[in-house]
Design a protein around this motif. Structure first.
Motif, mmCIF file in Angstrom:
data_model
loop_
_atom_site.group_PDB
_atom_site.id
_atom_site.type_symbol
_atom_site.label_atom_id
_atom_site.label_comp_id
_atom_site.label_asym_id
_atom_site.label_seq_id
_atom_site.Cartn_x
_atom_site.Cartn_y
_atom_site.Cartn_z
ATOM 1 N N MET A 105 0.858 -1.179 0.000
ATOM 2 C CA MET A 105 0.000 0.000 0.000
ATOM 3 C C MET A 105 0.894 1.229 0.000
ATOM 4 O O MET A 105 1.650 1.436 0.931
ATOM 5 N N PRO A 106 0.786 2.068 -1.046
ATOM 6 C CA PRO A 106 1.589 3.292 -1.099
ATOM 7 C C PRO A 106 1.201 4.253 0.024
ATOM 8 O O PRO A 106 0.048 4.325 0.436
ATOM 9 N N ILE A 107 2.192 4.999 0.499
ATOM 10 C CA ILE A 107 1.969 5.975 1.564
ATOM 11 C C ILE A 107 2.413 7.342 1.056
ATOM 12 O O ILE A 107 3.445 7.476 0.402
ATOM 13 N N VAL A 108 1.642 8.366 1.369
ATOM 14 C CA VAL A 108 1.966 9.734 0.983
ATOM 15 C C VAL A 108 3.055 10.250 1.926
ATOM 16 O O VAL A 108 2.916 10.165 3.141
ATOM 17 N N THR A 109 4.135 10.814 1.338
ATOM 18 C CA THR A 109 5.237 11.346 2.139
ATOM 19 C C THR A 109 4.903 12.750 2.636
ATOM 20 O O THR A 109 3.869 13.322 2.274
ATOM 21 N N LYS A 110 5.799 13.327 3.460
ATOM 22 C CA LYS A 110 5.619 14.695 3.962
ATOM 23 C C LYS A 110 5.539 15.700 2.817
ATOM 24 O O LYS A 110 4.932 16.747 2.941
ATOM 25 N N LYS A 111 6.183 15.376 1.691
ATOM 26 C CA LYS A 111 6.153 16.264 0.523
ATOM 27 C C LYS A 111 4.989 15.928 -0.410
ATOM 28 O O LYS A 111 4.947 16.373 -1.547
ATOM 29 N N TYR A 112 4.053 15.135 0.072
ATOM 30 C CA TYR A 112 2.864 14.723 -0.690
ATOM 31 C C TYR A 112 3.223 13.944 -1.946
ATOM 32 O O TYR A 112 2.567 14.055 -2.980
ATOM 33 N N GLN A 113 4.250 13.145 -1.856
ATOM 34 C CA GLN A 113 4.655 12.285 -2.961
ATOM 35 C C GLN A 113 4.269 10.848 -2.647
ATOM 36 O O GLN A 113 4.131 10.465 -1.493
ATOM 37 N N VAL A 114 4.097 10.066 -3.725
ATOM 38 C CA VAL A 114 3.749 8.660 -3.557
ATOM 39 C C VAL A 114 4.443 7.871 -4.658
ATOM 40 O O VAL A 114 4.606 8.366 -5.780
ATOM 41 N N THR A 115 4.870 6.672 -4.352
ATOM 42 C CA THR A 115 5.469 5.806 -5.354
ATOM 43 C C THR A 115 4.359 4.999 -6.012
ATOM 44 O O THR A 115 3.536 4.391 -5.332
ATOM 45 N N ILE A 116 4.352 5.010 -7.340
ATOM 46 C CA ILE A 116 3.341 4.238 -8.069
ATOM 47 C C ILE A 116 3.794 2.783 -8.053
ATOM 48 O O ILE A 116 4.891 2.459 -8.505
ATOM 49 N N PRO A 117 2.964 1.874 -7.541
ATOM 50 C CA PRO A 117 3.355 0.465 -7.472
ATOM 51 C C PRO A 117 3.701 -0.104 -8.856
ATOM 52 O O PRO A 117 3.152 0.326 -9.881
ATOM 53 N N LYS A 118 4.598 -1.057 -8.865
ATOM 54 C CA LYS A 118 5.091 -1.647 -10.107
ATOM 55 C C LYS A 118 3.962 -2.194 -10.974
ATOM 56 O O LYS A 118 3.936 -1.962 -12.182
ATOM 57 N N ASP A 119 3.023 -2.923 -10.379
ATOM 58 C CA ASP A 119 1.941 -3.507 -11.189
ATOM 59 C C ASP A 119 1.075 -2.430 -11.838
ATOM 60 O O ASP A 119 0.605 -2.585 -12.964
ATOM 61 N N VAL A 120 0.893 -1.290 -11.158
ATOM 62 C CA VAL A 120 0.121 -0.186 -11.728
ATOM 63 C C VAL A 120 0.916 0.465 -12.859
ATOM 64 O O VAL A 120 0.377 0.751 -13.931
ATOM 65 N N ARG A 121 2.219 0.709 -12.621
ATOM 66 C CA ARG A 121 3.076 1.290 -13.675
ATOM 67 C C ARG A 121 3.066 0.421 -14.916
ATOM 68 O O ARG A 121 2.935 0.916 -16.038
ATOM 69 N N GLU A 122 3.192 -0.875 -14.730
ATOM 70 C CA GLU A 122 3.200 -1.790 -15.877
ATOM 71 C C GLU A 122 1.861 -1.792 -16.593
ATOM 72 O O GLU A 122 1.798 -1.782 -17.820
ATOM 73 N N ALA A 123 0.772 -1.802 -15.832
ATOM 74 C CA ALA A 123 -0.565 -1.829 -16.437
ATOM 75 C C ALA A 123 -0.829 -0.568 -17.257
ATOM 76 O O ALA A 123 -1.468 -0.625 -18.313
ATOM 77 N N LEU A 124 -0.311 0.576 -16.781
ATOM 78 C CA LEU A 124 -0.526 1.847 -17.477
ATOM 79 C C LEU A 124 0.586 2.169 -18.459
ATOM 80 O O LEU A 124 0.498 3.157 -19.194
ATOM 81 N N GLY A 125 1.625 1.361 -18.463
ATOM 82 C CA GLY A 125 2.745 1.600 -19.368
ATOM 83 C C GLY A 125 3.570 2.817 -18.987
ATOM 84 O O GLY A 125 4.152 3.478 -19.841
ATOM 85 N N ILE A 126 3.618 3.121 -17.697
ATOM 86 C CA ILE A 126 4.350 4.288 -17.215
ATOM 87 C C ILE A 126 5.814 3.916 -16.997
ATOM 88 O O ILE A 126 6.129 2.928 -16.347
ATOM 89 N N LYS A 127 6.679 4.763 -17.561
ATOM 90 C CA LYS A 127 8.119 4.581 -17.409
ATOM 91 C C LYS A 127 8.721 5.846 -16.802
ATOM 92 O O LYS A 127 8.089 6.912 -16.843
ATOM 93 N N ALA A 128 9.933 5.749 -16.273
ATOM 94 C CA ALA A 128 10.607 6.906 -15.691
ATOM 95 C C ALA A 128 10.669 8.033 -16.719
ATOM 96 O O ALA A 128 10.979 7.800 -17.890
ATOM 97 N N GLY A 129 10.324 9.234 -16.305
ATOM 98 C CA GLY A 129 10.343 10.389 -17.193
ATOM 99 C C GLY A 129 9.018 10.679 -17.866
ATOM 100 O O GLY A 129 8.834 11.756 -18.445
#
Length: 82
Positions: free
Chosen positions: A1-25
């Motif tokens: 489960m991703p957690i929001v950091t103090k800077k309001y950032q979150v890491t997109i889980p690998k399975d979600v990145r792969e499903a959406l085709g999201i790559k660095a950049g």
């Protein structure tokens, strides 16, 4: 489960990145749909918008043709009354 950091950032889980085709950049956007937001790649959103725009242009042309036919028919009817 991703957690929001103090800077309001979150890491997109690998399975979600792969499903959406999201790559660095990749640029992503959050699109509001009713009472929720959907994460999308910017390129995917632009593609969807261009498809919607094509449909709108087709619809506008159909409306213009319909109006032209209606005006022509009305003019013929008015000419027939004189």
């Amino acid at each position: 489960m991703p957690i929001v950091t103090k800077k309001y950032q979150v890491t997109i889980p690998k399975d979600v990145r792969e499903a959406l085709g999201i790559k660095a950049g990749d640029e992503v956007v959050f699109v509001r749909e009713g009472n929720r937001y959907v994460l999308m790649k910017l390129t995917d959103l632009l593609k969807e918008l261009s498809e919607v725009t094509m449909d709108i242009e087709d619809t506008i042309e159909e409306v213009k043709r319909g109006l032209s036919r209606g005006i022509e028919r009305s003019l013929r009817e008015l000419e027939g009354r004189e």
